[in-house]
Scaffold this motif. Sequence first.
Motif, PDB file in Angstrom:
ATOM      1  N   ASN A   1       0.806  -1.224   0.000  1.00  0.00           N
ATOM      2  CA  ASN A   1       0.000   0.000   0.000  1.00  0.00           C
ATOM      3  C   ASN A   1       0.841   1.277   0.000  1.00  0.00           C
ATOM      4  N   GLY A   2       2.013   1.208  -0.602  1.00  0.00           N
ATOM      5  CA  GLY A   2       2.852   2.392  -0.737  1.00  0.00           C
ATOM      6  C   GLY A   2       3.677   2.739   0.482  1.00  0.00           C
ATOM      7  N   VAL A   3       3.653   1.903   1.519  1.00  0.00           N
ATOM      8  CA  VAL A   3       4.388   2.217   2.739  1.00  0.00           C
ATOM      9  C   VAL A   3       5.386   1.117   3.079  1.00  0.00           C
ATOM     10  N   CYS A   4       6.377   1.474   3.893  1.00  0.00           N
ATOM     11  CA  CYS A   4       7.379   0.510   4.347  1.00  0.00           C
ATOM     12  C   CYS A   4       6.768  -0.420   5.402  1.00  0.00           C
ATOM     13  N   TYR A   5       7.523  -1.426   5.784  1.00  0.00           N
ATOM     14  CA  TYR A   5       7.005  -2.426   6.731  1.00  0.00           C
ATOM     15  C   TYR A   5       6.626  -1.793   8.066  1.00  0.00           C
ATOM     16  N   ASN A   6       7.494  -0.910   8.586  1.00  0.00           N
ATOM     17  CA  ASN A   6       7.192  -0.292   9.879  1.00  0.00           C
ATOM     18  C   ASN A   6       5.896   0.504   9.840  1.00  0.00           C
ATOM     19  N   CYS A   7       5.709   1.278   8.782  1.00  0.00           N
ATOM     20  CA  CYS A   7       4.485   2.067   8.662  1.00  0.00           C
ATOM     21  C   CYS A   7       3.268   1.162   8.488  1.00  0.00           C
ATOM     22  N   PHE A   8       3.440   0.088   7.748  1.00  0.00           N
ATOM     23  CA  PHE A   8       2.328  -0.840   7.553  1.00  0.00           C
ATOM     24  C   PHE A   8       1.877  -1.451   8.869  1.00  0.00           C
ATOM     25  N   MET A   9       2.816  -1.719   9.755  1.00  0.00           N
ATOM     26  CA  MET A   9       2.497  -2.350  11.026  1.00  0.00           C
ATOM     27  C   MET A   9       2.042  -1.361  12.087  1.00  0.00           C
ATOM     28  N   GLU A  10       2.331  -0.064  11.885  1.00  0.00           N
ATOM     29  CA  GLU A  10       2.083   0.905  12.952  1.00  0.00           C
ATOM     30  C   GLU A  10       1.052   1.982  12.626  1.00  0.00           C
ATOM     31  N   ARG A  11       0.932   2.400  11.386  1.00  0.00           N
ATOM     32  CA  ARG A  11       0.069   3.535  11.069  1.00  0.00           C
ATOM     33  C   ARG A  11      -1.406   3.131  11.162  1.00  0.00           C
ATOM     34  N   PRO A  12      -2.255   4.006  11.712  1.00  0.00           N
ATOM     35  CA  PRO A  12      -3.664   3.645  11.916  1.00  0.00           C
ATOM     36  C   PRO A  12      -4.417   3.369  10.624  1.00  0.00           C
ATOM     37  N   GLU A  13      -4.037   4.046   9.535  1.00  0.00           N
ATOM     38  CA  GLU A  13      -4.745   3.842   8.269  1.00  0.00           C
ATOM     39  C   GLU A  13      -4.403   2.510   7.611  1.00  0.00           C
ATOM     40  N   MET A  14      -3.481   1.745   8.229  1.00  0.00           N
ATOM     41  CA  MET A  14      -3.131   0.422   7.721  1.00  0.00           C
ATOM     42  C   MET A  14      -3.721  -0.688   8.589  1.00  0.00           C
ATOM     43  N   GLY A  15      -4.627  -0.334   9.475  1.00  0.00           N
ATOM     44  CA  GLY A  15      -5.240  -1.327  10.350  1.00  0.00           C
ATOM     45  C   GLY A  15      -6.051  -2.351   9.568  1.00  0.00           C
ATOM     46  N   GLU A  16      -6.238  -3.526  10.162  1.00  0.00           N
ATOM     47  CA  GLU A  16      -6.939  -4.614   9.477  1.00  0.00           C
ATOM     48  C   GLU A  16      -8.382  -4.244   9.160  1.00  0.00           C
ATOM     49  N   TRP A  17      -8.972  -3.337   9.936  1.00  0.00           N
ATOM     50  CA  TRP A  17     -10.357  -2.932   9.714  1.00  0.00           C
ATOM     51  C   TRP A  17     -10.553  -2.220   8.376  1.00  0.00           C
ATOM     52  N   VAL A  18      -9.459  -1.729   7.776  1.00  0.00           N
ATOM     53  CA  VAL A  18      -9.577  -1.073   6.475  1.00  0.00           C
ATOM     54  C   VAL A  18      -9.995  -2.089   5.418  1.00  0.00           C
ATOM     55  N   ILE A  19      -9.330  -3.259   5.434  1.00  0.00           N
ATOM     56  CA  ILE A  19      -9.639  -4.322   4.486  1.00  0.00           C
ATOM     57  C   ILE A  19     -10.860  -5.123   4.931  1.00  0.00           C
ATOM     58  N   ARG A  20     -11.021  -5.256   6.241  1.00  0.00           N
ATOM     59  CA  ARG A  20     -12.151  -6.023   6.784  1.00  0.00           C
ATOM     60  C   ARG A  20     -13.000  -5.096   7.657  1.00  0.00           C
ATOM     61  N   PRO A  21     -13.880  -4.321   7.040  1.00  0.00           N
ATOM     62  CA  PRO A  21     -14.634  -3.312   7.783  1.00  0.00           C
ATOM     63  C   PRO A  21     -15.493  -3.875   8.906  1.00  0.00           C
ATOM     64  N   GLU A  22     -15.823  -5.152   8.847  1.00  0.00           N
ATOM     65  CA  GLU A  22     -16.619  -5.752   9.929  1.00  0.00           C
ATOM     66  C   GLU A  22     -15.851  -5.809  11.247  1.00  0.00           C
ATOM     67  N   LEU A  23     -14.523  -5.564  11.195  1.00  0.00           N
ATOM     68  CA  LEU A  23     -13.705  -5.540  12.410  1.00  0.00           C
ATOM     69  C   LEU A  23     -13.655  -4.154  13.044  1.00  0.00           C
ATOM     70  N   SER A  24     -14.307  -3.181  12.458  1.00  0.00           N
ATOM     71  CA  SER A  24     -14.324  -1.815  12.999  1.00  0.00           C
ATOM     72  C   SER A  24     -14.951  -1.802  14.390  1.00  0.00           C
ATOM     73  N   LYS A  25     -14.322  -1.028  15.298  1.00  0.00           N
ATOM     74  CA  LYS A  25     -14.821  -0.988  16.675  1.00  0.00           C
ATOM     75  C   LYS A  25     -14.902   0.432  17.252  1.00  0.00           C
ATOM     76  N   ALA A  26     -14.697   1.422  16.423  1.00  0.00           N
ATOM     77  CA  ALA A  26     -14.758   2.794  16.934  1.00  0.00           C
ATOM     78  C   ALA A  26     -16.139   3.125  17.486  1.00  0.00           C
ATOM     79  N   HIS A  27     -17.180   2.504  16.932  1.00  0.00           N
ATOM     80  CA  HIS A  27     -18.543   2.761  17.428  1.00  0.00           C
ATOM     81  C   HIS A  27     -18.723   2.225  18.847  1.00  0.00           C
ATOM     82  N   LEU A  28     -17.814   1.339  19.265  1.00  0.00           N
ATOM     83  CA  LEU A  28     -17.827   0.815  20.639  1.00  0.00           C
ATOM     84  C   LEU A  28     -16.831   1.546  21.530  1.00  0.00           C
TER      85      LEU A  28
END
Length: 264
Positions: free
Chosen positions: A60-87
Motif C-alpha cells: 500500500n505504498g508504505v514501508c514495513y514499519n508504517c504498515f504495522m504501525e500507522r492507523p490507516e493500515m489497520g486490518e479494519w480497512v480491508i475487513r470493515p466488519e472488524l471496525s470498533k470505533a462505534h464501541l
Amino acid sequence: MTYEGVLRKMKTELAETVQYYLIFEQDFLNVNQVLDKRLAINFLNYECTGCGKKKKVFANGVCYNCFMERPEMGEWVIRPELSKAHLDQEHRDLEFEKKVQLQPHVVYLANSSNVKVGVTRKSEIPTRWIDQGAHEAIEVVEVPNRYLAGITEVALKEHLSDKTNWRSMLTNDLKDLDLAAIRDDMRQYLPEEVQDYYLASSTELEIKFPVLNYPAKCKTLNLAKTPFYEGVLKGIKGQYLIFEDGMVFNVRKHEGFNVNLSLQ
C-alpha cells in the motif's frame, strides 16, 4: 517532456469520459492527454508514502514499519466488519479511527468484470467505482458507520463475489446487467440491523473510461522486476494504464515508487 516523482494512485474526475491525473510534488499530468503517445517509465528508487524515508515499499505504498504501525493500515480497512470505533474501542489510534469509521458508508454493487459487492465511505463515491474499473454501479445501503457496512458486505458475500477479475475488466470482457434488479434480490439477505437503511430508489451509474483499444490479452508490468518500460498508451481504466502491446501497469500497486516519466 518529463515528469518525476513518487507514484500515488491516480486522481480521477467523473465526466462524460473519466479524467485521470497523476499528481507529483511539483507538477501534475492529465493522463488522458497522453493517449496515443509513447510513454517511458523509469523506476528510480522507493520512497515510503507514510514516513517519507527511502525504504523499500512493503504494501500500500508504505514501508514495513508504517504498515504495522500507522492507523490507516489497520486490518479494519480491508475487513470493515472488524471496525470498533462505534464501541469506543481503539485498534491503533482511536481518534483517527473514529474520524474514518464513524461517518456514512455505502455498500454497493459494481460491475467491473462480474457483479461484486463492496464497501466505501459515502464521500468516496464515485471515486471507488472508478478505481475498480466499474462500467456500472449502484448503492444498496447507506449506513452511519463502517461496522454496519462491514457486516452487510459479509452477508452479501455469501451470494455475490467481492473480487474483480482484472483481466476481464481490462480486455473489456463484460456484460451489462440490471443492477437494480440484483440489488432488490439481495435485500432479503441484509442483516436485521441495516434493513432500515436499504436504498430502494437508488439508480445505476454508468461510467465511461478513456480507452482507444482494449488488448486481447494482458501482461503486467512490475517495475521492481522491469525498472524501465516504454510503449504507446492506448487506454486508462480503473487504476491501470493500458499499452498498445498488451502491457498493463497498475499505478496503485506501484505507490511509493519514485519514477521518471518521459513523453515522446
